[in-house]
Design a protein around this motif. Structure first.
Motif, PDB file in Angstrom:
ATOM      1  N   ARG A  25       0.844  -1.190   0.000  1.00 30.16           N
ATOM      2  CA  ARG A  25       0.000   0.000   0.000  1.00 30.16           C
ATOM      3  C   ARG A  25       0.883   1.245   0.000  1.00 30.16           C
ATOM      4  O   ARG A  25       2.098   1.155   0.188  1.00 30.16           O
ATOM      5  N   LYS A  26       0.250   2.401  -0.190  1.00 30.94           N
ATOM      6  CA  LYS A  26       1.009   3.651  -0.292  1.00 30.94           C
ATOM      7  C   LYS A  26       1.241   4.325   1.053  1.00 30.94           C
ATOM      8  O   LYS A  26       1.829   5.403   1.111  1.00 30.94           O
ATOM      9  N   TYR A  33      -0.203  -5.221   0.414  1.00 24.80           N
ATOM     10  CA  TYR A  33      -1.369  -4.843  -0.392  1.00 24.80           C
ATOM     11  C   TYR A  33      -2.607  -5.681  -0.078  1.00 24.80           C
ATOM     12  O   TYR A  33      -3.736  -5.170  -0.076  1.00 24.80           O
ATOM     13  N   HIS A  36      -5.750  -4.737   1.898  1.00 25.68           N
ATOM     14  CA  HIS A  36      -6.835  -3.926   1.324  1.00 25.68           C
ATOM     15  C   HIS A  36      -7.996  -4.769   0.788  1.00 25.68           C
ATOM     16  O   HIS A  36      -9.132  -4.592   1.248  1.00 25.68           O
ATOM     17  N   LYS A  98      -4.691   8.651 -16.544  1.00 23.83           N
ATOM     18  CA  LYS A  98      -5.265   8.620 -15.198  1.00 23.83           C
ATOM     19  C   LYS A  98      -6.454   9.572 -15.021  1.00 23.83           C
ATOM     20  O   LYS A  98      -7.475   9.180 -14.435  1.00 23.83           O
ATOM     21  N   LYS A 102     -10.269   8.493 -14.004  1.00 25.08           N
ATOM     22  CA  LYS A 102     -10.975   8.995 -12.822  1.00 25.08           C
ATOM     23  C   LYS A 102     -12.326   9.613 -13.211  1.00 25.08           C
ATOM     24  O   LYS A 102     -13.324   9.427 -12.516  1.00 25.08           O
ATOM     25  N   ASP A 123     -14.840  -0.277  -1.315  1.00 28.86           N
ATOM     26  CA  ASP A 123     -13.480   0.101  -1.744  1.00 28.86           C
ATOM     27  C   ASP A 123     -13.201   1.566  -1.410  1.00 28.86           C
ATOM     28  O   ASP A 123     -12.158   1.914  -0.836  1.00 28.86           O
ATOM     29  N   ASN A 127     -10.464   3.009   1.340  1.00 25.60           N
ATOM     30  CA  ASN A 127      -9.385   3.921   0.935  1.00 25.60           C
ATOM     31  C   ASN A 127      -9.457   5.261   1.662  1.00 25.60           C
ATOM     32  O   ASN A 127      -8.431   5.825   2.045  1.00 25.60           O
ATOM     33  N   TRP A 139       2.379  12.648  -0.537  1.00 22.79           N
ATOM     34  CA  TRP A 139       1.089  13.299  -0.820  1.00 22.79           C
ATOM     35  C   TRP A 139       0.961  14.595  -0.018  1.00 22.79           C
ATOM     36  O   TRP A 139       1.163  14.612   1.192  1.00 22.79           O
ATOM     37  N   ARG A 143      -3.630  17.121  -2.222  1.00 21.82           N
ATOM     38  CA  ARG A 143      -3.888  15.883  -2.953  1.00 21.82           C
ATOM     39  C   ARG A 143      -4.881  14.991  -2.203  1.00 21.82           C
ATOM     40  O   ARG A 143      -5.775  14.402  -2.800  1.00 21.82           O
ATOM     41  N   GLU A 146      -8.279  16.543  -2.666  1.00 19.55           N
ATOM     42  CA  GLU A 146      -8.801  16.286  -4.008  1.00 19.55           C
ATOM     43  C   GLU A 146      -9.288  14.851  -4.156  1.00 19.55           C
ATOM     44  O   GLU A 146     -10.260  14.580  -4.856  1.00 19.55           O
ATOM     45  N   TYR A 147      -8.622  13.931  -3.461  1.00 16.95           N
ATOM     46  CA  TYR A 147      -9.055  12.535  -3.498  1.00 16.95           C
ATOM     47  C   TYR A 147     -10.432  12.384  -2.830  1.00 16.95           C
ATOM     48  O   TYR A 147     -11.299  11.661  -3.326  1.00 16.95           O
TER      49      TYR A 147
HETATM   50  P1  NDP Z   1      -3.820   7.650  -6.858  1.00  9.36           P
HETATM   51  O1  NDP Z   1      -4.775   7.021  -7.779  1.00  9.36           O
HETATM   52  O2  NDP Z   1      -2.415   7.820  -7.295  1.00  9.36           O
HETATM   53  O3  NDP Z   1      -3.802   6.923  -5.480  1.00  9.36           O
HETATM   54  C1  NDP Z   1      -5.000   6.585  -4.841  1.00  9.36           C
HETATM   55  C2  NDP Z   1      -5.247   5.105  -4.994  1.00  9.36           C
HETATM   56  O4  NDP Z   1      -4.157   4.394  -4.440  1.00  9.36           O
HETATM   57  C3  NDP Z   1      -6.452   4.656  -4.244  1.00  9.36           C
HETATM   58  O5  NDP Z   1      -7.601   4.771  -5.049  1.00  9.36           O
HETATM   59  C4  NDP Z   1      -6.115   3.211  -3.896  1.00  9.36           C
HETATM   60  O6  NDP Z   1      -6.502   2.427  -5.021  1.00  9.36           O
HETATM   61  C5  NDP Z   1      -4.598   3.208  -3.806  1.00  9.36           C
HETATM   62  N1  NDP Z   1      -3.999   3.218  -2.464  1.00  9.36           N
HETATM   63  C6  NDP Z   1      -2.891   2.532  -2.094  1.00  9.36           C
HETATM   64  N2  NDP Z   1      -2.541   2.810  -0.856  1.00  9.36           N
HETATM   65  C7  NDP Z   1      -3.439   3.685  -0.368  1.00  9.36           C
HETATM   66  C8  NDP Z   1      -3.598   4.316   0.885  1.00  9.36           C
HETATM   67  N3  NDP Z   1      -2.751   4.111   1.899  1.00  9.36           N
HETATM   68  N4  NDP Z   1      -4.622   5.163   1.047  1.00  9.36           N
HETATM   69  C9  NDP Z   1      -5.490   5.397   0.047  1.00  9.36           C
HETATM   70  N5  NDP Z   1      -5.396   4.808  -1.192  1.00  9.36           N
HETATM   71  C10 NDP Z   1      -4.371   3.956  -1.386  1.00  9.36           C
HETATM   72  O7  NDP Z   1      -4.340   9.068  -6.391  1.00  9.36           O
HETATM   73  P2  NDP Z   1      -5.057  10.115  -7.274  1.00  9.36           P
HETATM   74  O8  NDP Z   1      -4.421  10.190  -8.595  1.00  9.36           O
HETATM   75  O9  NDP Z   1      -6.493   9.854  -7.194  1.00  9.36           O
HETATM   76  O10 NDP Z   1      -4.723  11.436  -6.500  1.00  9.36           O
HETATM   77  C11 NDP Z   1      -5.706  12.082  -5.710  1.00  9.36           C
HETATM   78  C12 NDP Z   1      -6.035  13.420  -6.285  1.00  9.36           C
HETATM   79  O11 NDP Z   1      -4.885  14.242  -6.267  1.00  9.36           O
HETATM   80  C13 NDP Z   1      -6.527  13.361  -7.712  1.00  9.36           C
HETATM   81  O12 NDP Z   1      -7.909  13.643  -7.733  1.00  9.36           O
HETATM   82  C14 NDP Z   1      -5.717  14.386  -8.488  1.00  9.36           C
HETATM   83  O13 NDP Z   1      -6.531  15.497  -8.862  1.00  9.36           O
HETATM   84  C15 NDP Z   1      -4.705  14.871  -7.538  1.00  9.36           C
HETATM   85  N6  NDP Z   1      -3.351  14.557  -7.958  1.00  9.36           N
HETATM   86  C16 NDP Z   1      -2.393  15.335  -7.470  1.00  9.36           C
HETATM   87  C17 NDP Z   1      -1.089  15.112  -7.768  1.00  9.36           C
HETATM   88  C18 NDP Z   1      -0.094  15.951  -7.143  1.00  9.36           C
HETATM   89  O14 NDP Z   1       1.075  15.621  -7.177  1.00  9.36           O
HETATM   90  N7  NDP Z   1      -0.480  17.052  -6.521  1.00  9.36           N
HETATM   91  C19 NDP Z   1      -0.687  14.040  -8.686  1.00  9.36           C
HETATM   92  C20 NDP Z   1      -1.784  13.236  -9.127  1.00  9.36           C
HETATM   93  C21 NDP Z   1      -3.046  13.496  -8.754  1.00  9.36           C
HETATM   94  P3  NDP Z   1      -6.837   0.839  -4.952  1.00  9.36           P
HETATM   95  O15 NDP Z   1      -8.139   0.647  -4.286  1.00  9.36           O
HETATM   96  O16 NDP Z   1      -6.870   0.482  -6.408  1.00  9.36           O
HETATM   97  O17 NDP Z   1      -5.679   0.235  -4.231  1.00  9.36           O
END
Ligand code: NDP
Ligand code: ZN
Length: 180
Positions: A25-26, A33, A36, A98, A102, A123, A127, A139, A143, A146-147
């Motif tokens: 996980r992140k 993983y 989850h 990506k 989304k 899910d 998360n 993060w 970010r 926004e999530y």
């Molecule tokens: P990601 O898709 O990169 O990451 C979120 C996904 O990672 C989750 O949906 C989940 O998916 C998985 N995951 C793994 N570990 C965790 C954890 N500990 N907690 C939560 N989720 C986890 O993120 P987004 O691209 O959605 O980024 C969020 C928002 O930020 C976006 O809406 C975008 O607008 C913005 N953004 C900002 C960036 C920046 O650098 N400022 C870069 C990119 C996006 P699963 O269920 O599949 O495991």
């Protein structure tokens, strides 16, 4: 009957654990993983009170096709067509950019089957709780924010499916987005 259900479920968890074995996980602790998908399935049995075995199996498998080499045909062969169809509905097209993926989650949510909606609600809940617990490495607060905002838009299209899960999601949205 009970021994069949138990062995089918363990086979499913074992399959998913093998597929996800090298992934983490992140979160800063780099949690395995597999925590989850097992946690998503537990939300469905424990909080949503779901007993449909196909939904529980699909939850355990829900990220295998998106995040590992697993194919939908492989899932159908072992777990049947219904589980395949639910996993397919919750799998993003990884060949799309990506931002488009989304956006498509928001657009496709209302047209999903009830079974897929349940997996998607659990899910998202898992998360968002994970993000509340700890911020992933690298993060920013923006970010995370926004999530939450994106998740709320997806959840809008999943409503009317399970009141317990929707109430838990609303609590998180109210706390983070300071609405509702
Ligand atoms: P990601 O898709 O990169 O990451 C979120 C996904 O990672 C989750 O949906 C989940 O998916 C998985 N995951 C793994 N570990 C965790 C954890 N500990 N907690 C939560 N989720 C986890 O993120 P987004 O691209 O959605 O980024 C969020 C928002 O930020 C976006 O809406 C975008 O607008 C913005 N953004 C900002 C960036 C920046 O650098 N400022 C870069 C990119 C996006 P699963 O269920 O599949 O495991
Ligand atoms: Zn997931």
């Amino acid at each position: 009957v009970e021994s069949r259900i138990t062995s089918e479920l363990i086979e499913c968890i074992n399959f998913s654990a093998i597929k996800h074995k090298d992934q983490r996980r992140k979160d800063p602790e780099e949690t395995p993983y597999i925590n989850h998908p097992i946690g998503v399935a537990f939300i469905l049995t424990n909080e949503a009170k779901i007993t449909d075995l196909n939904v529980i199996k699909a939850a355990v498998l829900h990220d295998t096709v998106e995040d590992t080499e697993t194919t939908l045909d492989e899932i159908e062969q072992i777990f049947g067509q219904r589980v395949r169809d639910i996993v397919n509905e919750v799998t993003d097209d990884k060949y799309l950019p990506k931002e488009e993926r989304k956006q498509l989650q928001i657009i496709h949510a209302p047209g999903c089957s009830r079974e897929a909606k349940l997996v998607k609600l659990a899910d998202k809940l898992y998360n968002l709780r994970d993000l509340e617990r700890s911020t992933p490495m690298g993060w920013s607060d923006l970010r995370v924010q926004e999530y939450f905002e994106w998740s709320k838009k997806v959840v809008e299209g999943l409503r009317g499916t399970n009141s317990a899960l929707e109430a838990e999601l609303d609590k998180l949205f109210a706390k983070r987005l300071n609405v509702n």
